[in-house]
Structures are given as structure tokens and as C-alpha cells.
Design a protein around this motif. Structure first.
Motif, short mmCIF file in Angstrom:
data_model
loop_
_atom_site.label_atom_id
_atom_site.label_comp_id
_atom_site.label_asym_id
_atom_site.label_seq_id
_atom_site.Cartn_x
_atom_site.Cartn_y
_atom_site.Cartn_z
N SER A 24 0.80 -1.22 0.00
CA SER A 24 0.00 0.00 0.00
C SER A 24 0.84 1.27 0.00
CB SER A 24 -0.96 0.01 1.20
OG SER A 24 -0.21 -0.02 2.39
N SER B 35 -0.46 3.50 -9.44
CA SER B 35 -1.72 4.23 -9.58
C SER B 35 -1.57 5.50 -10.42
CB SER B 35 -2.26 4.65 -8.21
OG SER B 35 -2.54 3.52 -7.44
N ASN C 8 -5.01 -4.28 1.74
CA ASN C 8 -5.19 -2.86 1.39
C ASN C 8 -5.04 -2.66 -0.12
OD1 ASN C 8 -5.50 -2.09 4.10
ND2 ASN C 8 -3.28 -2.06 4.37
N SER D 19 -8.21 -1.54 -2.65
CA SER D 19 -8.08 -0.23 -3.30
C SER D 19 -8.97 -0.17 -4.55
CB SER D 19 -6.63 0.01 -3.70
OG SER D 19 -6.57 1.04 -4.67
#
Ligand code: BMA
Length: 378
Positions: free
Chosen positions: A314, A322, A356, A360
Motif C-alpha cells: 500500500s 496508480s 489494502n 483499493s
């Protein structure tokens, strides 16, 4: 003039959507399902990053080939969107891979994952066709394997005119036979991503950057694709070009076989220190930008935590991937004796922080991909 000013944005928009519509496999004879897969992957890159796991369906942390089992599913409740498989030793005519996995069972799981609507990627740690014939070579423990980099002659020796060319053709014949066998119940060839001769920018495989010339590397690729695509008429493959860590686009493309051969620009990068996040960010930026220009797919096709961090997924991986249109992120196999265990996962297949990553909104696992029906677009 005023009209032109008004029309210009419209023209640009039309051109952009035209080029997006045009994105498709390099193989002009690609099957319908393969074209659909390419286009779905292309669109999915802007929706999120898929999770992939090598050998996820074959074995795991504490099990070996159990029906429908997967470490990813055990831990999160869902399968990975991308299932990775390895074909090393198929070239030798063996029944099991270099990791002792049965090729028949690999074919079975490829079909199952395809029927589930998941994505398949295949790697190939093929033996060294030159040094495996020499008993007393300099390579010690790596003798004759994909990791045997003791001779700089190997690639030239398997290209047309080389003394191992005929042997290499028999390897490609075996590879073709396996690929031709990948069909669903209706006889439709199952599309997949093939990532041979990987991590070219490194020099730890016999096709590595210091072991052959860029021209030999590109010729090896072109010969292989020509064999499968034109000689064997196999049109259900998306080809992934791949490097290990790189710091510039020029370095990334040295040895690149060409846009008419390649569908995906992929990168492998493992976390070996604090500089990882920045290096990954830099490389993904230029690789994904270039992929967009060339209408190619992208992936971080191998990565992994190797520092013993508990919040790597994470805090290190997710923030970087991302930022860019990265198709998928794949972590490597869970072998029985892991070479790189992380601190908190001795009794679990993943560290808690993997949840996590799973939760997401930026990440996609099988269920999210199933909704799209990647092989059956309208
Ligand atoms: C490597 C290691 C090896 C394995 C190979 C092919 O990175 O995991 O143990 O044989 O991949 O799967």
C-alpha cells in the motif's frame, strides 16, 4: 479562420478517438478473441491496474495442485485477474517444467482461467541451447540453464546459419505444439500474452544485453514470432517485450524487435532498496507514455518486495502504479522454499497489507475483470 478555430478541437478529438479505436494486435490475422482481448486490456489500463500472480493456480505457500485453489483466493476471496504460467523445459520435450509443474496441468488451468474470463500470461526460462551441450563449461551451478551466461555465441548459434539452428527449430516446434493445443471446448484458440526472452536489459539470461548484440536479440524475437505466426499459423498470441530495470527510454528500446512484432511494452522491477519507488516511477512514466504513442499495452510484469517491509503493497507499490496506465502488476511464484520471504507472512501466503492493495479502488482482481468479458466484446 474562426471556423477553423472551432473545428480544430473537434478534429483533434476525432483523430484521438480514431487512433484509440485503431489500437489492436500487431498480428493482422489475430483471432477475434485475441483482438477483443487486446482492446479490453487497452481500455482496462485506464480503469485500474490488474493483479497478476505467477503459478497462482498451480501451487502455493503450503499446497500443490489442488482443485480450484489459489493463494490469492485463499487470502482475498478472489482469484488474480492475470494468471502467470511458466514453460521452461517444454523445449526439451519433458512432461514437467523446471519448477516440476506438469505441462498438461498448466494447459488445463489455462483453459479454466480462460473460461472464468481471466487473463493468461506465459513466460519461458528456456535452457541454453549451446552450453547445455558442453559438459565442462565455465558456468558451474547454472550450467546449461537459462541463467548460463558463459558464452556470448549462443544467440548467433541458433539463428539461421548457426550450428544450433536445427535444434532451436525443434524447440519452437514443441512450443508451437503446446500453443496449438490451447483451445476451449468449441475448439477456439485461447488468447494469451507470451513474454519470452525477458529482462533483456539485464545480463543474467543467455539473451541478456551483454551476452548478445541488440541486432541478434531483435533477430531472435523476429525469428520466433515469424515461426509461430507465419509458419505455424498461430494467431492467438499477444507478444510482450520486456526489460529488467532501466533508466532511460533509449536503454529500454535497445534490442526492440519492432512494432509489427510486439503488442505490449512491459517492465520487470523488484524492490531491492529505498530507491525503488523513484526508479519505478521514472521507468513507468516513460514506458507508459511511449506505449500510448505506439498504441501498445503495458505491464509491470514482475515485481516484488525484497526488503522485509510490512506495508510495501500500500505504501510503495500502489502509489506508483496508480499514477500511470499500467495494465497489470504481477508478483512471482510462491515456491515451497521462498528465496525472499517477507517478515510477517510465514503462516500466510501474503502479508496483511496485501488486503489494502486488494481493497483499493485502483486495483482489479478477477471478479472486476469478469464483468467486462474481455474475450467477447461487441
Ligand atoms: C525464477 C525463480 C526460479 C524459477 C524461475 C521460473 O525467477 O523463481 O526458481 O525456476 O523463475 O519459474
Amino acid at each position: 479562420m474562426k471556423n477553423l478555430k472551432l473545428l480544430l478541437p473537434l478534429l483533434i478529438l476525432t483523430l484521438c478517438s480514431f487512433s484509440a479505436r485503431e489500437a489492436g494486435p500487431a498480428d493482422k490475422k489475430a483471432t477475434k478473441e485475441t483482438v477483443n482481448l487486446f482492446r479490453s486490456l487497452y481500455d482496462l489500463q485506464n480503469k485500474g491496474v490488474m493483479y497478476g500472480h505467477q503459478d497462482d493456480l498451480m501451487y502455493g505457500w503450503k499446497w500443490w495442485y489442488e482443485k480450484d485453489r489459489s493463494d490469492t483466493k485463499d487470502f482475498t476471496g478472489d482469484y488474480p485477474a492475470v494468471a502467470g504460467f511458466e514453460l521452461g523445459h517444454l523445449e526439451l520435450g519433458k512432461e514437467r517444467s523446471l519448477d516440476s509443474v506438469s505441462f498438461a496441468q498448466i494447459a488445463e488451468q489455462i483453459k479454466i482461467h480462460y473460461n472464468r474470463g481471466g487473463i493468461i500470461t506465459i513466460s519461458w526460462h528456456l535452457n541454453n541451447p549451446l552450453t547445455m551441450q558442453i559438459r565442462d563449461n565455465q558456468s558451474r551451478g547454472q550450467s546449461g540453464t537459462a541463467w548460463d551466461v558463459s558464452s556470448g555465441e549462443v544467440v548467433a548459434s541458433i539463428l539461421p546459419g548457426g550450428k544450433n539452428h536445427a535444434l532451436f527449430n525443434t524447440w519452437l516446434e514443441r512450443l508451437s505444439a503446446f500453443f496449438i493445443g490451447l483451445k476451449d471446448d468449441n475448439g477456439t484458440p485461447i488468447p494469451f500474452i507470451f513474454r519470452p526472452y525477458h529482462e533483456h536489459s539485464g545480463s543474467f539470461f543467455w539473451w541478456g544485453t551483454k551476452i548478445c548484440t541488440d541486432k541478434e536479440y531483435a533477430d531472435l524475437w523476429r525469428y520466433t514470432v515469424d515461426f509461430l505466426r507465419n509458419k505455424k499459423n498461430i494467431h492467438n498470441i499477444l507478444y510482450a517485450y520486456n526489460t529488467d530495470r532501466v533508466t532511460s527510454l533509449e536503454q529500454y528500446f535497445s534490442g526492440y524487435p519492432g512494432d509489427d512484432i510486439i503488442d505490449m511494452l512491459s517492465l520487470d522491477m523488484y524492490d531491492r532498496g529505498e530507491q525503488f519507488g523513484g526508479e519505478l516511477d521514472n521507468a513507468l512514466k516513460f514506458v507508459t507514455t511511449e506505449a500510448k504513442t505506439r498504441n501498445k499495452l503495458t505491464a509491470l510484469s514482475e515485481t516484488g518486495e525484497r526488503r522485509g517491509m510490512t506495508d510495501w503493497w500500500s505504501t510503495v507499490l500502489l502509489p506508483v502504479v496508480s499514477k500511470y496506465p499500467v495494465g497489470y502488476v504481477l508478483t512471482w511464484r510462491h515456491s515451497y522454499k521462498p528465496k525472499f520471504p517477507s517478515m510477517d507472512n510465514f503462516d500466510k501466503p501474503f502479508p496483511d497489507d496485501f488486503m489494502n492493495f486488494y481493497k483499493s479502488p485502483r486495483t482489479l482482481f478477477l471478479k472486476e475483470v469478469q464483468e467486462i468479458k474481455v474475450y467477447n466484446r461487441k
